[in-house]
Design a protein around this motif. Structure first.
Motif, mmCIF file in Angstrom:
data_model
loop_
_atom_site.group_PDB
_atom_site.id
_atom_site.type_symbol
_atom_site.label_atom_id
_atom_site.label_comp_id
_atom_site.label_asym_id
_atom_site.label_seq_id
_atom_site.Cartn_x
_atom_site.Cartn_y
_atom_site.Cartn_z
ATOM 1 N N HIS A 252 -10.011 8.366 22.595
ATOM 2 C CA HIS A 252 -10.443 8.213 21.831
ATOM 3 C C HIS A 252 -9.824 8.060 19.921
ATOM 4 C CE1 HIS A 252 -13.421 4.872 23.169
ATOM 5 N NE2 HIS A 252 -13.822 6.125 24.024
ATOM 6 N N ALA A 253 -9.694 8.877 19.596
ATOM 7 C CA ALA A 253 -9.319 9.360 18.464
ATOM 8 C C ALA A 253 -7.507 9.402 18.678
ATOM 9 C CB ALA A 253 -9.362 10.700 18.027
ATOM 10 N N THR A 254 -6.931 9.428 19.756
ATOM 11 C CA THR A 254 -5.084 8.933 19.269
ATOM 12 C C THR A 254 -5.483 7.883 19.458
ATOM 13 O OG1 THR A 254 -5.486 11.328 20.609
ATOM 14 C CG2 THR A 254 -3.017 10.143 20.369
ATOM 15 N N GLY A 255 -5.682 6.688 20.024
ATOM 16 C CA GLY A 255 -6.188 5.066 19.933
ATOM 17 C C GLY A 255 -5.824 5.181 21.538
ATOM 18 N N PHE A 256 -5.122 5.770 22.372
ATOM 19 C CA PHE A 256 -5.023 5.675 23.672
ATOM 20 C C PHE A 256 -5.890 4.832 24.529
ATOM 21 C CE2 PHE A 256 -3.319 10.289 23.880
ATOM 22 C CZ PHE A 256 -1.946 9.436 23.727
ATOM 23 N N PRO A 257 -5.496 3.907 25.402
ATOM 24 C CA PRO A 257 -6.340 2.723 25.546
ATOM 25 C C PRO A 257 -7.646 4.200 26.874
ATOM 26 C CG PRO A 257 -4.177 1.888 26.188
ATOM 27 C CD PRO A 257 -3.844 3.596 25.379
ATOM 28 N N CYS A 258 -8.422 3.449 26.929
ATOM 29 C CA CYS A 258 -9.318 4.286 27.542
ATOM 30 C C CYS A 258 -11.018 3.557 28.087
ATOM 31 C CB CYS A 258 -10.260 5.595 26.340
ATOM 32 S SG CYS A 258 -11.078 6.564 27.127
ATOM 33 N N ARG B 136 -4.103 -3.595 29.429
ATOM 34 C CA ARG B 136 -3.929 -2.517 28.738
ATOM 35 C C ARG B 136 -3.036 -1.468 28.350
ATOM 36 N NH1 ARG B 136 -8.900 -0.310 26.781
ATOM 37 N NH2 ARG B 136 -9.877 -0.459 28.274
ATOM 38 N N HIS C 282 -12.316 12.467 26.613
ATOM 39 C CA HIS C 282 -12.375 11.487 26.189
ATOM 40 C C HIS C 282 -12.498 11.116 24.963
ATOM 41 C CE1 HIS C 282 -16.033 9.101 24.591
ATOM 42 N NE2 HIS C 282 -15.567 8.356 25.424
ATOM 43 N N ASP C 283 -12.841 11.995 23.893
ATOM 44 C CA ASP C 283 -12.781 12.394 22.834
ATOM 45 C C ASP C 283 -11.364 11.896 21.865
ATOM 46 O OD1 ASP C 283 -15.869 12.536 23.063
ATOM 47 O OD2 ASP C 283 -15.937 14.496 22.007
ATOM 48 N N MET C 284 -10.499 12.925 22.654
ATOM 49 C CA MET C 284 -9.388 13.012 22.117
ATOM 50 C C MET C 284 -8.821 11.371 22.243
ATOM 51 S SD MET C 284 -5.978 12.842 23.320
ATOM 52 C CE MET C 284 -6.152 13.483 25.615
ATOM 53 N N GLN D 129 1.858 5.619 18.391
ATOM 54 C CA GLN D 129 -0.078 5.503 17.269
ATOM 55 C C GLN D 129 0.148 3.334 16.117
ATOM 56 O OE1 GLN D 129 -1.548 9.512 15.957
ATOM 57 N NE2 GLN D 129 -3.168 7.762 16.150
ATOM 58 N N PRO E 151 -7.623 1.966 17.952
ATOM 59 C CA PRO E 151 -7.694 3.011 18.125
ATOM 60 C C PRO E 151 -9.541 2.952 18.745
ATOM 61 C CG PRO E 151 -7.380 3.740 16.655
ATOM 62 C CD PRO E 151 -6.264 2.619 16.662
#
Lengths: 73, 238
Positions: A66-72, B150, A62-64, B128, B137
């Motif tokens: 978000h931090a990498t900007g992947f759609p989550c 997305r 989860h945290d990675m 990115q 992000p």
């Protein structure tokens, strides 16, 4: 008779060039196969870690994500 | 060839991933936790409180105890998983990068540490930076459009940007550059999927800081990834 044999097709020294050409073509296609293989492994790892939507993977990454900007989510 | 690619990509990837994880905890994790406090309602942004007058009092009180939100529960295993998955993600990037090095090698382009940095920054732009222009992000507590839409836009943008940068770098003449320009622009002309309204509950200051830091950490980690992968790649002759 001996001369005839020496001049037969494939025994004039050029066969070595042919072998060399075949060899390098085979090397290139093995190279391309390896490249495709490694790229697929990389893409699979990336997909599982970053994009697969299994709940367990999602929570763990989860945290990675978000931090990498992947759609989550 | 395969061993060389796997070893180089994995070592460079995990090393860069470890650095990315360190930077994650230095710059990003605290903002994720703050975002989650707003997401769960442990913190309430004052503009929400204004909309719901009943909750007005909660804003000031909660603002002082955001360290105790339930986001902090089991932080060790949670953070270990973040390190592991950051490593895996960059290992994936590393493998893709060395595969690209090898393909460039087949076409007669040599890659060493110096070129590797450029390759890494191109990877950063494709994976990115360009996607962030449409889908920045997301701080936890943001609300976004349908996930599948997305993801499709994200992957389309990664591929279009990556191919465009390769065309810019290796194409000859005007046509490849023109195609590259169109490819870079296309995802943004099409536009990323967005909701019609904004539903985010976290303050824009936190979200802005989060995005800037996420992009900054990615920039550093990708540059190091490219440099390391290029070094390993150049060590042995093709």
């Amino acid at each position: 008779m001996r001369e005839g044999n020496a001049n037969a097709v494939g025994c004039d020294g050029k066969e070595r060039d042919m072998n060399a050409t075949t060899h390098s073509a085979a090397k290139t296609s093995t190279g391309l196969l390896s490249i495709v293989f490694v790229a697929l492994v990389g893409a699979t790892v990336l997909f599982l870690a970053g994009h697969a939507q299994s709940a367990t993977l999602h929570d763990a990454a989860h945290d990675m994500r978000h931090a990498t900007g992947f759609p989550c989510h | 060839m395969i061993q060389r690619m796997l070893a180089g990509g994995l070592i460079a990837g995990f090393a860069a991933g470890l650095l990315a994880a360190l930077l994650h905890f230095a710059f990003i994790q605290e903002l994720i936790l703050v975002g989650e406090d707003y997401e769960t309602g442990a913190l309430v942004h004052f503009s929400d409180a204004g909309a719901e007058a009943d909750h007005n009092h909660a804003a000031g009180e909660a603002a002082h105890d955001h360290g105790t939100g339930d986001a902090g529960e089991m932080p060790l295993s949670r953070n270990m998983l973040t390190v592991l998955f950051t490593g895996l993600t960059y290992a994936g990037y590393g493998l893709l990068l060395v595969a690209a090095f090898a393909f460039a090698g087949q076409l007669g382009h040599k890659v060493g540490a110096q070129e590797g940095i450029l390759w890494g920054l191109a990877g950063y732009a494709a994976f990115q930076l360009a996607p962030s222009m449409g889908l920045p992000p997301e701080l936890p507590g943001s609300v976004a459009a349908d996930l599948t839409d997305r993801q499709i836009w994200y992957f389309g943008t990664v591929i279009a940007t990556g191919v465009a940068l390769a065309l810019f770098a290796f194409g000859r003449g005007f046509i490849p550059a023109l195609v590259a320009g169109m490819l870079i622009a296309a995802p943004h002309v099409i536009g990323a999927p967005h909701l019609d309204e904004y539903y985010g509950v976290a303050p824009p200051e936190v979200a802005g800081e989060f995005v800037a830091r996420a992009l900054g950490v990615g920039f550093v980690a990708w540059a190091v990834l490219g440099w390391l992968a290029g070094r390993f790649w150049a060590k042995e002759p093709v």
